[in-house]
Design an enzyme around this catalytic site. Structure first.
Site, mmCIF file in Angstrom:
data_model
loop_
_atom_site.group_PDB
_atom_site.id
_atom_site.type_symbol
_atom_site.label_atom_id
_atom_site.label_comp_id
_atom_site.label_asym_id
_atom_site.label_seq_id
_atom_site.Cartn_x
_atom_site.Cartn_y
_atom_site.Cartn_z
ATOM 1 C CG HIS A 213 12.805 6.458 28.999
ATOM 2 N ND1 HIS A 213 13.389 6.908 27.835
ATOM 3 C CD2 HIS A 213 13.561 6.965 30.005
ATOM 4 C CE1 HIS A 213 14.452 7.628 28.117
ATOM 5 N NE2 HIS A 213 14.578 7.688 29.416
ATOM 6 C CE LYS A 215 11.943 11.271 29.407
ATOM 7 N NZ LYS A 215 12.816 10.174 28.975
ATOM 8 C CG ASP A 220 -7.997 21.852 26.580
ATOM 9 O OD1 ASP A 220 -8.220 21.180 27.604
ATOM 10 O OD2 ASP A 220 -8.000 23.093 26.555
ATOM 11 C CG HIS A 388 18.784 13.818 28.570
ATOM 12 N ND1 HIS A 388 17.398 13.863 28.572
ATOM 13 C CD2 HIS A 388 19.118 12.633 29.133
ATOM 14 C CE1 HIS A 388 16.929 12.762 29.140
ATOM 15 N NE2 HIS A 388 17.940 11.995 29.482
ATOM 16 C CE LYS A 390 16.060 11.288 25.765
ATOM 17 N NZ LYS A 390 17.120 10.604 26.375
ATOM 18 C CG ASP A 395 19.098 11.595 2.697
ATOM 19 O OD1 ASP A 395 20.258 11.907 3.026
ATOM 20 O OD2 ASP A 395 18.806 10.478 2.229
#
Length: 471
Positions: A213, A215, A220, A388, A390, A395
């Site tokens: 899952h 991404k 380079d 979508h 996440k 603090d």
């Protein structure tokens, strides 16, 4: 004994054996009980679901990935030199946790750009691809053969023709509906394209749960991207009238070496080629105190590292903890931690989409959201589109973003990657991002159909919640 009685007897024997298999796997008691109930009380269908989604093969099948993971991380150590590295005392236990559990080294000297939609991210990605001189590494859960997918693939093909090394990993289940010719076209142009754990009968049942899952994109070895966006046109145009709100980060500096290592571990896993040349880890040029760790987790590791980090951050919160997640299905540890700090007076806010892209998950999450709200967590439902994103910020000192949802699948079944920052400046930017999103959200208590529901609705929510650990 007629044939129906014989068939029933055979079924009972099979069901008993399956339940024994579930019990012997030593899972969490709630998950064990849920699978046993499904197998026994939903004849045939329950067993089929267990075969497809429930069989735990992580220990037997993927041990080699774990050992190679450590080997590849050690090859990175040869090139990742840092001087005058200072670790903040308050965050040192969390940093040490990730180092000890994941060999995730902290890197200083980082610069971050934040993208909140496809209109921002994909032009930046195309520009980065255009600038590539040595190699492009792309690790995506979903790479769709739509107009945007072809635009990205054309850019990759153009760089391959220039002699740039291009490697692509896509998840076989995430790209289930993508035409094989889309990836074959890139292969014919010299791009190395490999799918993660191809699902083919009869091995389908052992692999459908263990999906990549992540991404991650590395250019380079000097520039990297990490976050929640896949390569699909819906991140630009939205779906069914809902714009997709997501978060993707562009990172330059020391932490790119950790992004590179994460890709190269996955590359060995799918291609059995160990890439450890120094060119993949060029010396970082930025000098600042922005500290970051890239942490990966998956079903092959002894402990759920990212989930452990989440719990540590949550329990360490003193003033506030803000988090965004598209799916709110916390396991017992995370749920207990959130409720505990909220009851202790910490300002805890959770932002989820009001309308999900997965109805089962939406229903399963409803009772969880009400439960944390009753403990004092401020729950908001995002109405500006489908959320979508996440991210978590705590603090004004710790923030994290990546592919990990706050649900069972991300914690236990998927291969995930998050980047953790120990920097006030980035924390404040994440905090501002959350607050901006919250202006397009409605408090949970102001949505009557979520707070006061009839018996049948509550029953449906409870059933989906009971089954949620299975999927």
């Amino acid at each position: 004994m007629n044939w129906l009685n014989a068939l029933f007897l055979v079924w009972q024997v099979i069901a008993i054996l399956a339940v024994i298999h579930v019990i012997m796997d030593n899972r969490q008691p709630a998950k064990t009980m849920a699978w046993a109930l499904v197998i026994w009380f939903v004849p045939v269908v329950g067993l089929i679901f267990y075969l497809f989604f429930g069989i735990n093969t992580r220990k037997e099948r993927y041990v080699s990935e774990r050992s190679l993971n450590m080997l590849t991380k050690r090859s990175m150590l040869e090139f990742a030199e840092q001087q005058n590295l200072r670790l903040p005392e308050r965050q040192k236990p969390l940093i040490d946790l990730f180092v000890n559990q994941n060999l995730a080294l902290p890197f200083k000297g980082n610069q971050v750009e934040i993208y909140t939609n496809g209109y921002e991210f994909f032009p930046a990605l195309l520009a980065a691809i255009h600038e590539a001189k040595s190699h492009i590494h792309l690790d995506m859960y979903i790479f769709v053969d739509d107009a945007l997918g072809y635009l990205i693939s054309d850019a990759l093909i153009a760089k391959s023709r220039e002699g740039v090394e291009v490697r692509v990993i896509y998840d076989n289940v995430g790209c289930w509906n993508v035409n094989h010719s889309f990836f074959e076209r890139m292969r014919e142009e010299g791009i190395e394209v490999v799918s993660f754990l191809p699902v083919r009968f009869p091995s389908f049942t052992s692999k459908v749960n263990y999906r990549n899952h992540r991404k991650i994109i590395v250019i380079d070895g000097r520039m990297g991207f990490i976050g929640g966006m896949n390569i699909a046109l819906r991140y630009v145009k939205g779906t069914e009238g809902h714009i997709w709100r997501d978060t993707m980060l562009k990172v330059t500096g020391g932490a790119v070496a950790a992004l590179q290592r994460a890709f190269l571990v996955d590359w060995y896993f799918v291609d059995r080629t160990l890439l450890s040349d120094r060119k993949f880890y060029p010396r970082a040029e930025l000098e600042n105190d922005c500290l970051a760790q890239v942490v990966t987790s998956g079903p092959v590791t002894p402990y759920p590292e990212i989930m452990q980090g989440f719990v540590r951050i949550i329990m360490g919160a003193r003033r506030y903890l803000f988090l965004e997640t598209p799916y709110f299905l916390p396991n017992d540890s995370v749920l207990f931690a959130l409720k505990t700090i909220a009851l202790a007076g910490v300002d805890v806010r959770v932002l989820c989409p009001r309308f999900s892209d997965a109805k089962f998950v939406e229903w399963a999450s409803r009772s969880y959201l009400r439960e944390v709200a009753e403990a004092g967590v401020k729950v908001y439902l995002y109405e500006g589109g489908f959320l979508h994103s996440k991210l978590m910020v705590c603090d004004d000192s710790i923030s994290t973003c990546g592919s990990t949802n706050l649900d069972f699948r991300s914690f236990e079944n998927n291969f995930e990657a998050n980047i953790f920052f120990y920097d006030e400046g980035i924390a404040l930017r994440m905090k501002h991002l959350f607050q901006k999103d919250a202006t397009q959200a409605v408090p949970l208590e102001e949505v009557p159909e979520r707070m006061s529901t009839g018996f049948l609705v509550r029953l449906g929510e409870s059933v989906t919640r009971m089954l949620s650990p299975l999927f």
